[in-house]
Design a protein around this motif. Structure first.
Motif, PDB file in Angstrom:
ATOM      1  N   CYS A 107       0.870  -1.258   0.096  1.00 36.55           N
ATOM      2  CA  CYS A 107      -0.066   0.067  -0.156  1.00 36.55           C
ATOM      3  C   CYS A 107       1.034   1.418  -0.100  1.00 36.55           C
ATOM      4  N   GLN A 110      -0.372   5.825  -0.318  1.00 39.43           N
ATOM      5  CA  GLN A 110      -1.619   6.313   0.594  1.00 39.43           C
ATOM      6  C   GLN A 110      -2.109   4.765   1.135  1.00 39.43           C
ATOM      7  N   SER A 112      -5.274   2.943   2.893  1.00 35.10           N
ATOM      8  CA  SER A 112      -6.618   3.166   2.993  1.00 35.10           C
ATOM      9  C   SER A 112      -7.254   4.055   2.132  1.00 35.10           C
ATOM     10  N   ASP A 113      -8.380   4.818   2.725  1.00 33.34           N
ATOM     11  CA  ASP A 113      -9.067   5.985   1.799  1.00 33.34           C
ATOM     12  C   ASP A 113      -8.679   7.208   2.555  1.00 33.34           C
ATOM     13  N   GLU A 118      -6.616   6.512  -4.860  1.00 32.03           N
ATOM     14  CA  GLU A 118      -7.265   5.540  -4.890  1.00 32.03           C
ATOM     15  C   GLU A 118      -7.057   4.743  -3.621  1.00 32.03           C
ATOM     16  N   LYS A 119      -8.060   3.747  -3.048  1.00 34.65           N
ATOM     17  CA  LYS A 119      -7.638   3.196  -1.901  1.00 34.65           C
ATOM     18  C   LYS A 119      -6.503   2.305  -1.760  1.00 34.65           C
ATOM     19  N   HIS A 120      -5.706   2.489  -0.616  1.00 38.64           N
ATOM     20  CA  HIS A 120      -4.411   1.658  -0.596  1.00 38.64           C
ATOM     21  C   HIS A 120      -3.219   2.184  -1.543  1.00 38.64           C
ATOM     22  N   ASN A 226     -11.921   0.346  14.161  1.00 44.71           N
ATOM     23  CA  ASN A 226     -12.447   0.847  12.844  1.00 44.71           C
ATOM     24  C   ASN A 226     -13.996   0.448  12.897  1.00 44.71           C
TER      25      ASN A 226
END
Ligand SMILES: O=P(O)(O)OC[C@H]1O[C@@H](O)[C@H](O)[C@@H](O)[C@@H]1O
Length: 364
Positions: A107, A110, A112-113, A118-120, A226
């Motif tokens: 990842c 970045q 996660s979001d 985009e995510k990861h 989470n």
């Protein structure tokens, strides 16, 4: 017939570390480049699922690891008994742009979001390349099978993440079967600007049955849940066990975490550096069913334990800032041992540590 001819032609014209290359008696002739680079002797590049190129690392006692150039993604790690230690979903697509479900996704830049990407991040769905001339290993660790993969941003990537970087991922398999991933990220910005990023090794381990697994090393730590609006709690009890969905971020986690698989009578030790957070995630039955590339009941067969740089203290998350010309190393070492005796495993872990210091990994 056509296919065979094509393969012959390609094999003879390619560099030994290029896709499609296979170790043959011809390749072992004196003077062949493969013989000139010692650490490449246990390395082969072959076609994987859907024709994607993958690197296979092998050790003489039988352990092996496989890394797809797509995502710089480790998808297989087998011990010397040939047992698979990583989980990859039967529904994983192995088809860009979808990241491979399972193994060890990277990842970056970045996690996660939390950010505009985009995510990861995008590293897990880009094609990486092989560095055929990596920094050397020191002479006292000559028997490691190793590969260096490189990711640099494309023009398209620079539009969404306007920073020049070089990401070197070194995957190493030691003679005892220990797997080490080292990520060296370099700021190559010519405008001398720093950049910030978050990062994680999103490791999917294979387990016999998640309800038979115990994680040690995270007890008494603070975590953000989470599943409860990222509120902060303190872990109680001796060790972590699983009986429902879990998605917890352990803060300031130790450099060593172990998990024990009672049914397989196996302990996996994880040692990490530069990665303070440990995330434990299992989607359990409901979320599994909602994921197209994950089997309905595969949650039973995996423990997802992420090692990451993120440090989210109630949304005031810290990015890692990399100055121009600066580099940062983050590494993750995994060692599998038989039996459930943690003391014995720690012993083998220490052997592992002395066998693979950071300096040694980079040959400095
Ligand atoms: O489906 P993806 O993008 O690979 O993400 C998988 C999971 O990654 C985990 O890190 C997150 O905590 C989960 O919430 C998420 O579902």
């Amino acid at each position: 017939m056509q296919g065979i001819e094509t393969k012959k032609k390609e094999t003879s014209s390619r560099h030994p570390l290029s896709p499609g290359y296979e170790t043959t008696s011809t390749s072992k002739q004196k003077g062949h480049p493969l013989n000139l680079i010692h650490q490449f002797q246990n390395v082969e590049v072959v076609k994987g699922i859907n024709g994607l190129d993958k690197v296979v690392l092998r050790q003489i006692r039988g352990s092996s690891a496989e890394i797809y150039l797509y995502g710089g993604h480790v998808t297989s790690w087998k011990n010397d008994r040939g047992e698979q230690l990583l989980f990859v979903s039967n529904k994983a697509t192995f088809k860009p742009p979808k990241a491979i479900r399972g193994g060890i996704p990277i990842c970056f830049p970045q996690f996660s979001d939390f950010g505009s990407l985009e995510k990861h991040g995008f590293a897990r769905n880009r094609m990486w390349s092989i560095d055929t001339n990596p920094p050397p290993f020191s002479t006292n660790s000559p028997n490691k099978a190793s590969i260096d993969l490189i990711l640099k941003p494309s023009k398209e990537d620079l539009k969404i993440f306007p920073h020049s970087f070089e990401f070197r991922l070194r995957v190493t398999l030691a003679p005892g079967g220990e797997l080490t991933l080292t990520s060296r990220i370099r700021n190559a910005n010519s405008d001398r600007k720093p950049f910030k990023f978050t990062f994680a090794y999103h490791t999917y381990f294979s387990v016999s049955d998640i309800s038979e697994v115990r994680v040690e090393g995270l007890e008494t730590l603070d975590y953000l849940d989470n599943m409860h609006k990222k509120n902060r709690f303190t872990e109680q009890g001796d060790a972590l066990t699983f009986e429902s969905e879990v998605d917890k971020v352990y803060l300031s986690s130790p450099t060593e975490i172990a998990f024990l698989d009672h049914e397989k009578k196996r302990t996996i030790l994880i040692r990490k550096n530069g990665l303070p957070d440990a995330v434990v995630w299992n989607p359990w039955d409901k979320k599994s069913k909602a994921m197209a590339d994950f089997g309905d009941y595969e949650y039973k067969l995996t423990l997802i334990l992420l090692s990451r740089w993120y440090l989210n203290y109630h949304h005031n998350y810290l990015w890692l800032v990399l100055m121009p010309g600066g580099v940062t190393d983050m590494w993750l070492g995994c060692n599998a041992a038989f039996g459930l005796n943690l003391f014995l495993c720690q012993l083998s872990l220490y052997i592992f540590i002395f066998g693979a210091t950071e300096d040694e990994l980079w040959g400095v």
